[in-house]
Scaffold this motif. Structure first.
Motif, PDB file in Angstrom:
ATOM      1  N   CYS A 124     -57.052  41.241  60.493  1.00  0.00           N
ATOM      2  CA  CYS A 124     -56.403  42.221  59.632  1.00  0.00           C
ATOM      3  C   CYS A 124     -55.412  42.970  60.514  1.00  0.00           C
ATOM      4  N   PHE A 125     -54.172  43.081  60.056  1.00  0.00           N
ATOM      5  CA  PHE A 125     -53.133  43.705  60.860  1.00  0.00           C
ATOM      6  C   PHE A 125     -52.104  44.344  59.934  1.00  0.00           C
ATOM      7  N   GLY A 126     -51.250  45.171  60.489  1.00  0.00           N
ATOM      8  CA  GLY A 126     -50.213  45.793  59.675  1.00  0.00           C
ATOM      9  C   GLY A 126     -49.320  46.690  60.497  1.00  0.00           C
ATOM     10  N   ARG A 127     -48.195  47.069  59.882  1.00  0.00           N
ATOM     11  CA  ARG A 127     -47.230  47.934  60.550  1.00  0.00           C
ATOM     12  C   ARG A 127     -47.843  49.310  60.778  1.00  0.00           C
ATOM     13  N   ILE A 128     -47.610  49.842  61.953  1.00  0.00           N
ATOM     14  CA  ILE A 128     -48.091  51.185  62.275  1.00  0.00           C
ATOM     15  C   ILE A 128     -47.179  52.180  61.571  1.00  0.00           C
ATOM     16  N   PRO A 129     -47.727  53.052  60.736  1.00  0.00           N
ATOM     17  CA  PRO A 129     -46.889  54.023  60.043  1.00  0.00           C
ATOM     18  C   PRO A 129     -46.005  54.807  61.019  1.00  0.00           C
ATOM     19  N   LEU A 130     -44.809  55.103  60.569  1.00  0.00           N
ATOM     20  CA  LEU A 130     -43.807  55.878  61.294  1.00  0.00           C
ATOM     21  C   LEU A 130     -43.178  55.114  62.450  1.00  0.00           C
ATOM     22  N   THR A 131     -43.395  53.803  62.514  1.00  0.00           N
ATOM     23  CA  THR A 131     -42.719  52.977  63.514  1.00  0.00           C
ATOM     24  C   THR A 131     -41.807  52.002  62.786  1.00  0.00           C
ATOM     25  N   GLU A 132     -40.826  51.513  63.516  1.00  0.00           N
ATOM     26  CA  GLU A 132     -39.905  50.555  62.927  1.00  0.00           C
ATOM     27  C   GLU A 132     -40.485  49.152  62.896  1.00  0.00           C
ATOM     28  N   SER A 133     -41.107  48.735  64.009  1.00  0.00           N
ATOM     29  CA  SER A 133     -41.544  47.340  64.058  1.00  0.00           C
ATOM     30  C   SER A 133     -42.777  47.130  64.931  1.00  0.00           C
ATOM     31  N   SER A 134     -43.567  48.171  65.118  1.00  0.00           N
ATOM     32  CA  SER A 134     -44.816  48.060  65.870  1.00  0.00           C
ATOM     33  C   SER A 134     -45.966  47.838  64.899  1.00  0.00           C
ATOM     34  N   TYR A 135     -46.806  46.881  65.238  1.00  0.00           N
ATOM     35  CA  TYR A 135     -47.943  46.518  64.391  1.00  0.00           C
ATOM     36  C   TYR A 135     -49.234  46.712  65.157  1.00  0.00           C
ATOM     37  N   ASP A 136     -50.296  46.988  64.406  1.00  0.00           N
ATOM     38  CA  ASP A 136     -51.644  47.059  64.957  1.00  0.00           C
ATOM     39  C   ASP A 136     -52.422  45.845  64.497  1.00  0.00           C
ATOM     40  N   LEU A 137     -53.160  45.244  65.407  1.00  0.00           N
ATOM     41  CA  LEU A 137     -54.176  44.263  65.046  1.00  0.00           C
ATOM     42  C   LEU A 137     -55.445  45.092  64.852  1.00  0.00           C
ATOM     43  N   TYR A 138     -55.761  45.381  63.599  1.00  0.00           N
ATOM     44  CA  TYR A 138     -56.881  46.275  63.302  1.00  0.00           C
ATOM     45  C   TYR A 138     -58.228  45.590  63.534  1.00  0.00           C
ATOM     46  N   TRP A 139     -58.316  44.329  63.128  1.00  0.00           N
ATOM     47  CA  TRP A 139     -59.577  43.602  63.224  1.00  0.00           C
ATOM     48  C   TRP A 139     -59.311  42.145  63.516  1.00  0.00           C
ATOM     49  N   ILE A 140     -60.118  41.582  64.353  1.00  0.00           N
ATOM     50  CA  ILE A 140     -60.208  40.135  64.498  1.00  0.00           C
ATOM     51  C   ILE A 140     -61.677  39.839  64.769  1.00  0.00           C
ATOM     52  N   ALA A 141     -62.210  38.892  64.036  1.00  0.00           N
ATOM     53  CA  ALA A 141     -63.615  38.530  64.210  1.00  0.00           C
ATOM     54  C   ALA A 141     -63.774  37.042  63.956  1.00  0.00           C
ATOM     55  N   VAL A 142     -64.627  36.430  64.751  1.00  0.00           N
ATOM     56  CA  VAL A 142     -64.950  35.017  64.620  1.00  0.00           C
ATOM     57  C   VAL A 142     -66.463  34.911  64.491  1.00  0.00           C
ATOM     58  N   HIS A 143     -66.901  34.155  63.526  1.00  0.00           N
ATOM     59  CA  HIS A 143     -68.342  33.963  63.326  1.00  0.00           C
ATOM     60  C   HIS A 143     -68.942  33.382  64.603  1.00  0.00           C
ATOM     61  N   PRO A 144     -70.145  33.831  64.984  1.00  0.00           N
ATOM     62  CA  PRO A 144     -70.772  33.317  66.204  1.00  0.00           C
ATOM     63  C   PRO A 144     -70.836  31.789  66.281  1.00  0.00           C
TER      64      PRO A 144
ATOM     65  N   GLU B 241     -70.181  40.721  56.120  1.00  0.00           N
ATOM     66  CA  GLU B 241     -71.184  39.819  56.692  1.00  0.00           C
ATOM     67  C   GLU B 241     -70.699  39.205  58.006  1.00  0.00           C
ATOM     68  N   LEU B 242     -69.443  38.804  58.059  1.00  0.00           N
ATOM     69  CA  LEU B 242     -68.886  38.207  59.273  1.00  0.00           C
ATOM     70  C   LEU B 242     -68.875  39.196  60.425  1.00  0.00           C
ATOM     71  N   VAL B 243     -68.362  40.390  60.176  1.00  0.00           N
ATOM     72  CA  VAL B 243     -68.279  41.410  61.224  1.00  0.00           C
ATOM     73  C   VAL B 243     -69.681  41.787  61.706  1.00  0.00           C
ATOM     74  N   ALA B 244     -70.626  41.905  60.789  1.00  0.00           N
ATOM     75  CA  ALA B 244     -72.009  42.220  61.171  1.00  0.00           C
ATOM     76  C   ALA B 244     -72.612  41.094  62.017  1.00  0.00           C
ATOM     77  N   ALA B 245     -72.304  39.858  61.667  1.00  0.00           N
ATOM     78  CA  ALA B 245     -72.883  38.710  62.373  1.00  0.00           C
ATOM     79  C   ALA B 245     -72.468  38.654  63.841  1.00  0.00           C
ATOM     80  N   THR B 246     -71.327  39.245  64.183  1.00  0.00           N
ATOM     81  CA  THR B 246     -70.871  39.202  65.577  1.00  0.00           C
ATOM     82  C   THR B 246     -71.768  40.019  66.494  1.00  0.00           C
TER      83      THR B 246
END
Length: 161
Positions: A65-85, A17-22
């Motif tokens: 939502c974020f997490g370590r990128i597979p096959l890396t030692e310490s690199s992370y991806d910020l997969y999602w960030i959303a703020v309600h309108p 619902e939050l992601v859709a609302a953006t």
């Protein structure tokens, strides 16, 4: 505002619902955002996703939502960030990304990457990332569609940043 990092059973739907609302994401993207929460509820730490969630009296005000990128030692991806309108433009996005970065550093991250679209609609998104200290690491021409590049941002993470 109440902050948390643990998911509740109701979070996949709240994220949907939050992601859709953006108004920024496709139906497919909305489902993927919810699926990451569902997978984390089902698999726990093995899913590889971490969350930072902020709620107000009405429900989920924003999340990352974020997490370590597979096959890396310490690199992370910020997969999602959303703020309600209702909360956009208040600084809440800056708080969410700051808390996500602190959690990523605690988990061992030294770099955070984030991908976004290059089309005009995403100009404010790109300005947001640049405003919180990310720089363009790469631009993949026509990645999403003709005229819609993939813009990859990066930020070196250090304790206290």
């Amino acid at each position: 505002m109440r902050w948390r990092t643990e998911l509740k059973d109701s979070d996949p739907e709240a994220i949907r619902e939050l992601v859709a609302a953006t108004g920024f994401f496709t139906a497919e993207e909305i489902e993927i955002a919810a699926e990451l929460a569902t997978e984390t509820l089902q698999r726990g730490d093995a899913a590889g996703y971490l969350f930072t969630i902020v709620e107000d009296a009405s429900g989920m005000a924003g999340y990352a939502c974020f997490g370590r990128i597979p096959l890396t030692e310490s690199s992370y991806d910020l997969y999602w960030i959303a703020v309600h309108p209702d909360h956009q433009g208040t600084g809440l996005g800056r708080q969410i990304i700051a808390k996500a970065e602190v959690a990523a550093i605690a988990a061992g991250a030294t770099l955070m990457f984030v991908d976004t679209a290059g089309r005009e609609q995403y100009r404010p998104t790109r300005a947001f990332y640049e405003g919180v200290g990310y720089h363009v690491e790469a631009r993949l021409q026509d990645f999403y569609a003709p005229g819609d590049d993939k813009v990859i941002y990066a930020r070196r993470l250090e304790p206290g940043t």
